[in-house]
Scaffold this motif. Structure first.
Motif, PDB file in Angstrom:
ATOM      1  N   TYR A 191      40.160  38.606  36.301  1.00 40.99           N
ATOM      2  CA  TYR A 191      41.005  39.244  35.301  1.00 40.99           C
ATOM      3  C   TYR A 191      41.221  40.679  35.727  1.00 40.99           C
ATOM      4  CZ  TYR A 191      42.697  41.271  30.968  1.00 40.99           C
ATOM      5  OH  TYR A 191      43.466  41.925  30.035  1.00 40.99           O
ATOM      6  N   GLU A 192      42.488  41.073  35.823  1.00 42.85           N
ATOM      7  CA  GLU A 192      42.838  42.451  36.150  1.00 42.85           C
ATOM      8  C   GLU A 192      43.239  43.177  34.873  1.00 42.85           C
ATOM      9  OE1 GLU A 192      45.749  42.781  39.199  1.00 42.85           O
ATOM     10  OE2 GLU A 192      44.632  41.513  40.615  1.00 42.85           O
ATOM     11  N   LEU A 193      42.568  44.291  34.610  1.00 44.41           N
ATOM     12  CA  LEU A 193      42.880  45.057  33.408  1.00 44.41           C
ATOM     13  C   LEU A 193      44.298  45.595  33.472  1.00 44.41           C
ATOM     14  CD1 LEU A 193      39.689  44.944  33.418  1.00 44.41           C
ATOM     15  CD2 LEU A 193      39.817  47.009  32.017  1.00 44.41           C
ATOM     16  N   ASP A 208      27.820  28.671  29.711  1.00 41.85           N
ATOM     17  CA  ASP A 208      27.297  29.813  30.464  1.00 41.85           C
ATOM     18  C   ASP A 208      28.326  30.288  31.472  1.00 41.85           C
ATOM     19  OD1 ASP A 208      24.938  29.190  29.144  1.00 41.85           O
ATOM     20  OD2 ASP A 208      24.027  28.212  30.888  1.00 41.85           O
ATOM     21  N   PHE A 209      28.279  31.593  31.759  1.00 35.99           N
ATOM     22  CA  PHE A 209      29.174  32.201  32.749  1.00 35.99           C
ATOM     23  C   PHE A 209      28.396  33.173  33.626  1.00 35.99           C
ATOM     24  CE2 PHE A 209      32.296  30.831  29.677  1.00 35.99           C
ATOM     25  CZ  PHE A 209      33.434  30.559  30.431  1.00 35.99           C
ATOM     26  N   ASP A 228      38.620  47.902  37.248  1.00 37.14           N
ATOM     27  CA  ASP A 228      40.003  47.430  37.277  1.00 37.14           C
ATOM     28  C   ASP A 228      40.087  45.912  37.208  1.00 37.14           C
ATOM     29  OD1 ASP A 228      41.008  50.040  37.591  1.00 37.14           O
ATOM     30  OD2 ASP A 228      40.626  49.954  39.739  1.00 37.14           O
ATOM     31  N   THR A 229      39.026  45.228  37.671  1.00 33.27           N
ATOM     32  CA  THR A 229      39.032  43.775  37.788  1.00 33.27           C
ATOM     33  C   THR A 229      37.637  43.236  37.524  1.00 33.27           C
ATOM     34  OG1 THR A 229      40.711  43.934  39.531  1.00 33.27           O
ATOM     35  CG2 THR A 229      39.602  41.823  39.304  1.00 33.27           C
ATOM     36  N   ILE A 230      37.563  42.072  36.884  1.00 31.09           N
ATOM     37  CA  ILE A 230      36.286  41.362  36.786  1.00 31.09           C
ATOM     38  C   ILE A 230      36.467  39.940  37.303  1.00 31.09           C
ATOM     39  CG2 ILE A 230      35.453  42.730  34.836  1.00 31.09           C
ATOM     40  CD1 ILE A 230      36.081  40.294  33.041  1.00 31.09           C
ATOM     41  N   LYS A 231      35.409  39.389  37.877  1.00 30.13           N
ATOM     42  CA  LYS A 231      35.409  38.000  38.336  1.00 30.13           C
ATOM     43  C   LYS A 231      34.537  37.181  37.400  1.00 30.13           C
ATOM     44  CE  LYS A 231      34.541  34.907  42.217  1.00 30.13           C
ATOM     45  NZ  LYS A 231      34.041  34.763  43.610  1.00 30.13           N
TER      46      LYS A 231
END
Length: 250
Positions: A191-193, A208-209, A228-231
């Motif tokens: 996800y890119e903010l 679960d993640f 800026d981004t999360i995986k």
């Protein structure tokens, strides 16, 4: 060292991890509610908000019961049904029912009254109640709800809320974006903010993640700043997550 099940809150650099079993809890008989942030009789100065995200309540309402008429003002209020049917009445003349797959929003603005009730006498209703501080005060109150296709969140992030009336989902008076995704085991996405300076708060609905190198389980919350981004990687089948991108300043 404590294992992941017993950690209370972790403040790790730009992260804050709220374990599910550390939330505030209220059981009124007809209503059982878990509070991620301070609310009503649960007051915790370390848990007042995450940026403009002020309230994240995980509510369960008994058959035929509900919240009587009560006021709100100058708050953006979002309801996300998870199970059952929630009946809504308000001072703007709206009488509606929301269910899983629907998203409801109220801009309380100059002031509204509303009530919410479990429409059914044979099953619980479960929903998230979320409050966001607005970027405009004393707006004309408004109400909206939409129904979304649940298939559109299979192995992808479905946008359910934004600041743009022309964009996907409902809209509010704030630079906030919400997404829900439901993933197969070991499925990964990023996800890119959308706006510089925003943070993101992830709330696990099911399963679960792994977010970056942090494991989050059902009803855990993880707030992340300065990124800026999360995986995101699902660690179980049918894992479901809500992502809330919010301004950190207000």
């Amino acid at each position: 060292m404590e294992n992941n099940e017993t950690i209370i809150d972790q403040a790790i650099a730009n992260h804050i991890l709220h374990k599910a079993n550390t939330r505030g809890h209220a059981n009124h008989g007809w209503l059982e509610s878990y509070h991620t942030f301070s609310f009503a009789n649960y007051q915790n100065q370390e848990r007042m908000n995450f940026g403009v995200l002020r309230v994240l309540n995980d509510d369960k309402v008994n058959q035929g019961m509900g919240f009587g008429k009560h006021p709100h003002d100058n708050m953006e209020i979002i309801s996300i049904p998870l199970e059952g049917d929630l009946e809504h009445h308000d001072s703007m003349g709206n009488t509606t029912v929301i269910k899983e797959g629907d998203i409801q929003v109220m801009s309380a603005g100059t002031g509204i009254f509303h009530s919410e009730k479990n429409k059914n006498n044979d099953q619980l209703v479960k929903f998230l109640q979320i409050w966001i501080y607005p970027n405009k005060k004393n707006v004309t109150p408004r109400y909206d709800q939409i129904s979304l296709d649940l298939k559109d969140r299979h192995n992808k992030l479905q946008q359910i809320l934004s600041p743009d009336p022309e964009d996907e989902g409902v809209w509010i008076h704030q630079d906030v974006w919400f997404h829900i995704g439901k993933f197969e085991n070991e499925f990964s996405t990023s996800y890119e903010l959308k706006k510089s300076g925003n943070g993101i708060y992830a709330f696990v609905l099911k399963g679960d993640f792994r977010i970056g190198n942090i494991v989050v389980k059902e009803r855990d919350g993880l707030g992340i700043r300065d990124t800026d981004t999360i995986k995101i990687t699902a660690n179980s089948a049918d894992a479901e997550i809500l992502l809330m991108e919010v301004p950190m300043q207000f």
